[in-house]
Design an enzyme around this catalytic site. Sequence first.
Site, PDB file in Angstrom:
ATOM      1  N   HIS A  62      55.956  32.123  11.460  1.00  0.00           N
ATOM      2  CA  HIS A  62      56.094  30.775  12.030  1.00  0.00           C
ATOM      3  C   HIS A  62      56.311  29.818  10.870  1.00  0.00           C
ATOM      4  O   HIS A  62      55.399  29.600  10.067  1.00  0.00           O
ATOM      5  CB  HIS A  62      54.840  30.385  12.813  1.00  0.00           C
ATOM      6  CG  HIS A  62      54.499  31.341  13.916  1.00  0.00           C
ATOM      7  ND1 HIS A  62      54.879  31.132  15.224  1.00  0.00           N
ATOM      8  CD2 HIS A  62      53.847  32.527  13.898  1.00  0.00           C
ATOM      9  CE1 HIS A  62      54.454  32.146  15.965  1.00  0.00           C
ATOM     10  NE2 HIS A  62      53.835  33.009  15.176  1.00  0.00           N
ATOM     11  N   ARG A  64      57.181  26.613  11.346  1.00  0.00           N
ATOM     12  CA  ARG A  64      56.731  25.282  11.815  1.00  0.00           C
ATOM     13  C   ARG A  64      57.757  24.174  11.627  1.00  0.00           C
ATOM     14  O   ARG A  64      57.404  22.993  11.754  1.00  0.00           O
ATOM     15  CB  ARG A  64      55.429  24.878  11.107  1.00  0.00           C
ATOM     16  CG  ARG A  64      54.293  25.878  11.191  1.00  0.00           C
ATOM     17  CD  ARG A  64      53.894  26.205  12.601  1.00  0.00           C
ATOM     18  NE  ARG A  64      52.648  26.961  12.656  1.00  0.00           N
ATOM     19  CZ  ARG A  64      52.271  27.688  13.703  1.00  0.00           C
ATOM     20  NH1 ARG A  64      53.057  27.760  14.768  1.00  0.00           N
ATOM     21  NH2 ARG A  64      51.124  28.327  13.696  1.00  0.00           N
ATOM     22  N   HIS A 179      54.976  38.885  23.042  1.00  0.00           N
ATOM     23  CA  HIS A 179      53.530  38.797  22.878  1.00  0.00           C
ATOM     24  C   HIS A 179      52.968  39.351  24.182  1.00  0.00           C
ATOM     25  O   HIS A 179      52.995  38.681  25.216  1.00  0.00           O
ATOM     26  CB  HIS A 179      53.119  37.337  22.670  1.00  0.00           C
ATOM     27  CG  HIS A 179      51.637  37.105  22.663  1.00  0.00           C
ATOM     28  ND1 HIS A 179      50.951  36.716  21.544  1.00  0.00           N
ATOM     29  CD2 HIS A 179      50.701  37.210  23.646  1.00  0.00           C
ATOM     30  CE1 HIS A 179      49.665  36.584  21.828  1.00  0.00           C
ATOM     31  NE2 HIS A 179      49.500  36.882  23.112  1.00  0.00           N
ATOM     32  N   ASP A 305      52.744  37.847  11.195  1.00  0.00           N
ATOM     33  CA  ASP A 305      52.428  36.781  12.153  1.00  0.00           C
ATOM     34  C   ASP A 305      51.897  35.558  11.397  1.00  0.00           C
ATOM     35  O   ASP A 305      50.923  34.937  11.800  1.00  0.00           O
ATOM     36  CB  ASP A 305      51.440  37.258  13.211  1.00  0.00           C
ATOM     37  CG  ASP A 305      51.302  36.281  14.377  1.00  0.00           C
ATOM     38  OD1 ASP A 305      52.083  35.305  14.445  1.00  0.00           O
ATOM     39  OD2 ASP A 305      50.409  36.488  15.226  1.00  0.00           O
ATOM     40  N   HIS A 309      48.146  26.585   9.871  1.00  0.00           N
ATOM     41  CA  HIS A 309      47.535  25.469  10.599  1.00  0.00           C
ATOM     42  C   HIS A 309      46.831  24.554   9.604  1.00  0.00           C
ATOM     43  O   HIS A 309      46.273  25.003   8.598  1.00  0.00           O
ATOM     44  CB  HIS A 309      46.513  25.964  11.630  1.00  0.00           C
ATOM     45  CG  HIS A 309      47.119  26.665  12.799  1.00  0.00           C
ATOM     46  ND1 HIS A 309      47.996  26.049  13.672  1.00  0.00           N
ATOM     47  CD2 HIS A 309      47.001  27.952  13.230  1.00  0.00           C
ATOM     48  CE1 HIS A 309      48.371  26.922  14.594  1.00  0.00           C
ATOM     49  NE2 HIS A 309      47.801  28.075  14.348  1.00  0.00           N
TER      50      HIS A 309
END
Length: 423
Positions: A62, A64, A179, A305, A309
């Site tokens: 990810h 982002r 997923h 994965d 954050h």
Amino acid sequence: MKTLIKNGRVIDPANKIDAACDVLIEDGVIQEVATNISVTADEIIDATGLLVAPGLVDIHTHMRDPGFEYKEDIISGTRAAAAGGVTSLTCMPNTNPVNDSCAVTQYIINKAKQQGSANIYPIASISKGMKGEILAEMGDLKEAGCVGFSDDGIPVTHGELLRRAFEYADTFSMPIVTHSEDLSITGSGCMHEGDVATELGLQGIPWVAEDAGTAREIMLAEFTGGRLHVCHVSTKGSVDLIRHAKARGVRVSCEATPHHFTLTDEAVRGYNTNAKMSPPLRSQDHVDAVRAGLADGTIDAIATDHAPHHYDEKNVEFPVAMNGIVGLESLLPLSLRLVADGLLGLNSLISLLTVQPATIMGIDRGTLSVGAVADIVLIDLEREWTYTAESLHSKSKNSPFLGWEMKGAAVKTLLAGKVVFER
């Protein structure tokens, strides 16, 4: 420009090479892999004592970007990738806006080419807005540069829509990337259902939630003849389901993450939100099953994965903390533990990190073949170092491995023959 990498141990599973070799690069392309190459080069890289391998390929990250650049962006994310020896990665579509359009796809690809330290291959959403209602324009998205389709952490609950997704994606020779989870079983759970969850007073997620999703998606792939890639398998039931599906010819592949084959739900003790992820960390019997799946070839790839954050999104009560950890810079040393434990040979591990994931996504990377783009990593298998927040190149620092002593590191990463990271 000619670059010569000399005196390294070259491992290239795609070409069944494991030998002391030199690698000659000219204008970003591999020209020769052989012993004692004698040529005048503009740059000579001494790889004595080092492993020379194809740049690692991570098919689940990810970035982002666009929309959540305060967590990560393409510049910082690919810098972290290069520091971990990763030269090619796929990124999931849960950006803002969602990657369901050619404009977002081209933004990601162009920014990576202009400012990135690794190749990025976007995965587009299965449905528009990841809402599970209308299929995205798959043909246009492939033409724009996407390599697969996924609604990422939001399983497609509409069975007919997912069936049509398999059928349409297959006409473009693209995988559906899932997923696998039945959210109606997950409910409000926030960690693996078991003794630890009971002791901590946290709502658990039973293993059957993942198994039910995996079973449904395998059946739809079998029915349609489409190609399924299952993300981050974490239960013994999912591993068994995929193993049996492969035996009967279903076109299914899968990946495992370092956190799911390294940690158990014990890591959650103390309400450690850096150990909160989806799927959750499981009990030891499930970890053992994932490791067995890696050893017997049921699991086709290791992927991170990578899910950055911000500190404030993790520094909250456990049930409301965001799911996920950063993983690009811990991928290599944690994976090398499988070799140290005797579970995998070094060649098999490198294959799981290079040519096998590249093949799943149809990416022309992961080899040191003559004529291939010179994406290469030099690895010091003996390098000991501490994994700290200060050492990370990612913007975010959310990892349960902070403070761990690691062994093995990328010491030089080349992208198309150009050094993009040096430790």
